[in-house]
Structure formats: structure tokens, C-alpha cells
Write a protein that holds these residues in place. Structure first.
Motif, PDB file in Angstrom:
ATOM      1  N   ASN A   1       0.806  -1.218   0.000  1.00 32.55           N
ATOM      2  CA  ASN A   1       0.000   0.000   0.000  1.00 32.55           C
ATOM      3  C   ASN A   1       0.833   1.259   0.000  1.00 32.55           C
ATOM      4  OD1 ASN A   1      -1.682   2.211   1.778  1.00 32.55           O
ATOM      5  ND2 ASN A   1      -2.868   1.144   0.207  1.00 32.55           N
ATOM      6  N   HIS A   2       1.844   1.292   0.865  1.00 33.92           N
ATOM      7  CA  HIS A   2       2.756   2.434   0.895  1.00 33.92           C
ATOM      8  C   HIS A   2       4.029   2.019   1.627  1.00 33.92           C
ATOM      9  CE1 HIS A   2       0.265   3.009   4.555  1.00 33.92           C
ATOM     10  NE2 HIS A   2       1.389   3.448   5.096  1.00 33.92           N
ATOM     11  N   GLY A   3       4.982   2.932   1.687  1.00 30.20           N
ATOM     12  CA  GLY A   3       6.322   2.558   2.096  1.00 30.20           C
ATOM     13  C   GLY A   3       6.595   2.538   3.579  1.00 30.20           C
ATOM     14  N   HIS A   4       5.596   2.324   4.400  1.00 23.76           N
ATOM     15  CA  HIS A   4       5.830   2.161   5.839  1.00 23.76           C
ATOM     16  C   HIS A   4       5.995   0.679   6.171  1.00 23.76           C
ATOM     17  CE1 HIS A   4       3.899   6.311   6.855  1.00 23.76           C
ATOM     18  NE2 HIS A   4       5.188   6.406   6.596  1.00 23.76           N
ATOM     19  N   LEU A   5       6.779   0.444   7.213  1.00 22.59           N
ATOM     20  CA  LEU A   5       7.207  -0.922   7.538  1.00 22.59           C
ATOM     21  C   LEU A   5       6.033  -1.864   7.809  1.00 22.59           C
ATOM     22  CD1 LEU A   5       9.763  -2.635   7.973  1.00 22.59           C
ATOM     23  CD2 LEU A   5       9.633  -2.016  10.407  1.00 22.59           C
ATOM     24  N   ASP A   6       4.945  -1.352   8.396  1.00 20.94           N
ATOM     25  CA  ASP A   6       3.835  -2.252   8.738  1.00 20.94           C
ATOM     26  C   ASP A   6       3.137  -2.814   7.495  1.00 20.94           C
ATOM     27  OD1 ASP A   6       3.012   0.393   8.383  1.00 20.94           O
ATOM     28  OD2 ASP A   6       1.311   0.233   9.736  1.00 20.94           O
ATOM     29  N   HIS A   7       3.339  -2.174   6.362  1.00 18.86           N
ATOM     30  CA  HIS A   7       2.757  -2.665   5.107  1.00 18.86           C
ATOM     31  C   HIS A   7       3.793  -3.397   4.253  1.00 18.86           C
ATOM     32  CE1 HIS A   7      -0.870  -0.244   5.864  1.00 18.86           C
ATOM     33  NE2 HIS A   7       0.004   0.570   6.447  1.00 18.86           N
ATOM     34  N   ALA A   8       5.028  -2.920   4.305  1.00 18.29           N
ATOM     35  CA  ALA A   8       6.069  -3.411   3.392  1.00 18.29           C
ATOM     36  C   ALA A   8       7.018  -4.417   4.024  1.00 18.29           C
ATOM     37  CB  ALA A   8       6.885  -2.219   2.877  1.00 18.29           C
TER      38      ALA A   8
ATOM     39  N   GLY B   1      -0.110  11.455  -0.140  1.00 14.70           N
ATOM     40  CA  GLY B   1      -0.613  12.194   1.028  1.00 14.70           C
ATOM     41  C   GLY B   1       0.015  11.615   2.279  1.00 14.70           C
ATOM     42  N   HIS B   2      -0.447  10.442   2.677  1.00 18.90           N
ATOM     43  CA  HIS B   2       0.099   9.790   3.876  1.00 18.90           C
ATOM     44  C   HIS B   2       1.590   9.525   3.693  1.00 18.90           C
ATOM     45  CE1 HIS B   2       0.131   7.194   7.370  1.00 18.90           C
ATOM     46  NE2 HIS B   2       0.611   6.208   6.643  1.00 18.90           N
ATOM     47  N   THR B   3       1.959   9.082   2.506  1.00 15.97           N
ATOM     48  CA  THR B   3       3.359   9.047   2.059  1.00 15.97           C
ATOM     49  C   THR B   3       3.349   9.650   0.649  1.00 15.97           C
ATOM     50  OG1 THR B   3       3.183   6.882   0.987  1.00 15.97           O
ATOM     51  CG2 THR B   3       3.825   6.892   3.335  1.00 15.97           C
TER      52      THR B   3
HETATM   53 ZN   LIG Z   1       1.582   4.301   7.001  1.00 17.73          ZN
END
Ligand SMILES: [Zn+2]
Length: 317
Positions: free
Chosen positions: A117-124, A194-196
Motif C-alpha cells: 500500500n505504501h512505504g511504511h514498515l507495517d505494510h512493506a 498524502g500519507h506518504t
Molecule cells: Zn503508514
């Protein structure tokens, strides 16, 4: 303890096993009264405990499973021609995600695409291992690929061992308007910064429930980057999101996200309803109001933020 088919196994260790059923709230003894389980997983006093995040997979539609931990969803969309995984969670939950996928009867090697979804650790954070075990194409927005690459070698945020992050090789760069077909799924990819600086929405998901089909969308992330330019981008994103109409099922990336459309809870509270659903009952995940509310709120927020930024810049006078 009474349990239903929906068994949320919330303990990896042998010390305590809590089961969620129609009439037994998970963690009720240890969480504030009335706090929805979806929130407990993210915001409650116990949210950082690893065992509370462990969950069994559950089937949401004939062709969709939830296979992730409690706080961040991993969705498995199946087709006869191969499968699609939305998000990957992070360590120490990636083994659980893979075990959950196997429990659904899906062979990991039959997964064709994994979207981050985006480049934050909880998703990636699980993408590298899932890329290795599935052989799937891994897709993210270009700006998020850069963020993902910057996570490499840093200590994992939820991993008790703080092992350094391993990141996937840059693979599919998802651009606004890209079309991706897998079997009977004809997806349209959206870039919603937006969020990232990246953030992905995937439109065109068809969800099956017996003879019925529903229009689904997956994605997340709020509006608004830094400063006036970020606010302007946020409004573009919000308008794009608002232009997507007729969404009946919003597949959220987090169980705790607002608006969740279901009074007092999110994904897991809907799952409880699903587990006790009787023939003829409405499907608790089919809820057009949730998407409409999200789109409306995002537009209102983007307009407000842009007005504030313009005022700061002196352009509103
Ligand atoms: Zn995030």
C-alpha cells in the motif's frame, strides 16, 4: 468457553489463549470496557504485545480471505488463474501470514501479484520474504519504492529481536491508471499521495458472495503532504478518490481505521457478525456508506488544509 467457527487465536505462547466468538470479546478482561477489538490491536494498552496480533485466517467473501495480524490487514484475493495479495505486514508476523495463506488452501507459488500500500514498515516489512516464497510480482508506487529501500537494515519496529529489515527488490512500479488483469479481476491502480508520497488504491475488485457480486476497493492513507504544495496534492488526491463511485466494500488496510462504518468497531467486529450470519442476512462487509464517508471526509479535510495553507501563505486575502 463457547466458540464459533470464527476462532481468533490470540496467543502464540502457551500462557494464555483468548478466543473471539459471537459472545466472548477478545481481550475483554484486559482492555477498557467497550473498547472494540480492532482498536485494542492498535491503540490499546496491549497493542504492542506480539501474541495479541496472532490470528487465524478468515474468509470474508467466496474469493477473499483476511490472512494478516490484528492491527494491519493482509487480504488474499483468489482467482482460478492465480491470486493477489494486498499488503504484507511485518516481522514478527510474516511466518503467520504465510501459514495463514496455506491454511486457506492457496499455494504460495500461485500468488501472481503482491501490492504494497505504501512505504511504511507495517505494510512493506513482509514483502521481501513473500517475494521470495511466492515468486510473485511485487508492486508499489515509485516514491514508496524509494521509502521501502530506505528501510533496509534498520531495526524492525515490532520485532522483539530487532532484526534488521530486509526489503524486496524493486519490481513493479505502479502508476496512476495502470490496468492489471488476473483471471476475472480487472484492476485499475491509483496513486494517491498524502500519507506518504506514494500510496495506492486499487479499484475494480470484484467480490463474490454466492450469487451476488460486489464492487470493492482496497487502499488507505489520508490526505495532505507538507505545506501548500502538499495541500494542493492532497486536494487532487481527494478529488480522485471522490470520483470513484459505487464502492460497496471498502477493504481497509487497518482494522482500527475510521470511519469504519460499523458502530463500535472495524474489520474484526464485522468479522464477528459474519461468523454468525444466517442465510438471508446482509453481508456485514457490504457497506457503501463506509466508502462514501471516507471519500467525503477526505475531500473536506483536503479543502480545509488547503485553505489553511493558503492563509498561511497570504493567498487567502
Ligand atoms: Zn503508514
Amino acid at each position: 468457553m463457547h466458540t464459533t467457527k470464527l476462532a481468533f487465536l490470540v496467543a502464540a505462547s502457551c500462557s494464555a489463549v483468548l478466543m473471539l466468538s459471537a459472545d466472548v470479546a477478545v481481550g475483554a478482561a484486559a482492555t477498557p470496557a467497550g473498547e472494540p477489538f480492532s482498536k485494542t490491536c492498535r491503540e490499546g494498552a496491549r497493542a504492542r504485545e506480539v501474541p495479541i496480533q496472532f490470528m487465524e485466517p478468515f474468509k470474508v467473501f467466496d474469493n477473499l480471505w483476511h490472512v494478516g495480524p490484528c492491527y494491519v490487514s493482509v487480504w488474499l484475493l483468489t482467482t482460478p488463474q492465480g491470486h493477489i495479495l494486498f499488503d504484507t505486514a511485518q516481522e514478527p508476523f510474516v511466518d503467520m501470514v504465510m501459514a495463514n495463506i496455506r491454511k486457506t488452501g492457496v499455494n504460495l507459488r500461485d500468488i501472481k501479484y503482491i501490492f504494497v500500500n505504501h512505504g511504511h514498515l507495517d505494510h512493506a516489512g513482509g514483502a521481501a520474504r513473500l517475494q521470495e516464497f511466492t515468486g510473485a510480482r511485487v508492486g508499489a508506487v515509485a516514491e514508496d519504492w524509494t521509502m521501502i529501500e530506505e528501510l533496509a537494515g534498520k531495526p524492525g519496529g515490532r520485532d522483539p529481536d530487532k532484526k534488521p529489515n530486509v526489503v524486496p527488490k524493486r519490481d513493479l512500479v505502479v502508476k496512476e491508471g495502470d490496468k492489471i488483469d488476473v483471471g476475472d479481476q480487472h484492476l485499475t491502480m491509483h496513486n494517491a499521495p498524502g500519507h506518504t508520497p506514494g500510496v495506492m488504491f486499487v479499484e475494480g475488485i470484484v467480490l463474490k458472495d454466492g450469487a451476488n457480486t460486489y464492487k470493492g476497493i482496497w487502499g488507505g492513507g489520508g490526505a495532505g503532504g507538507e505545506g501548500l504544495a502538499g495541500a494542493q496534492t492532497g486536494l487532487v488526491t481527494a478529488n480522485e478518490i471522490n470520483a470513484i463511485k459505487g464502492v460497496q466494500v471498502y477493504l481497509q488496510t487497518h482494522s482500527w481505521q475510521e470511519p469504519n462504518g460499523y458502530p463500535g468497531g472495524g474489520i474484526h467486529e464485522r468479522a464477528k457478525l459474519l461468523a454468525t450470519r444466517k442465510a438471508g442476512d446482509p453481508h456485514p462487509f457490504v457497506d457503501p456508506a463506509t466508502w462514501d464517508a471516507r471519500a467525503k471526509r477526505q475531500l473536506e479535510t483536503a479543502q480545509r488544509v488547503l485553505a489553511e495553507e493558503r492563509a498561511k501563505a497570504g493567498g487567502a486575502r
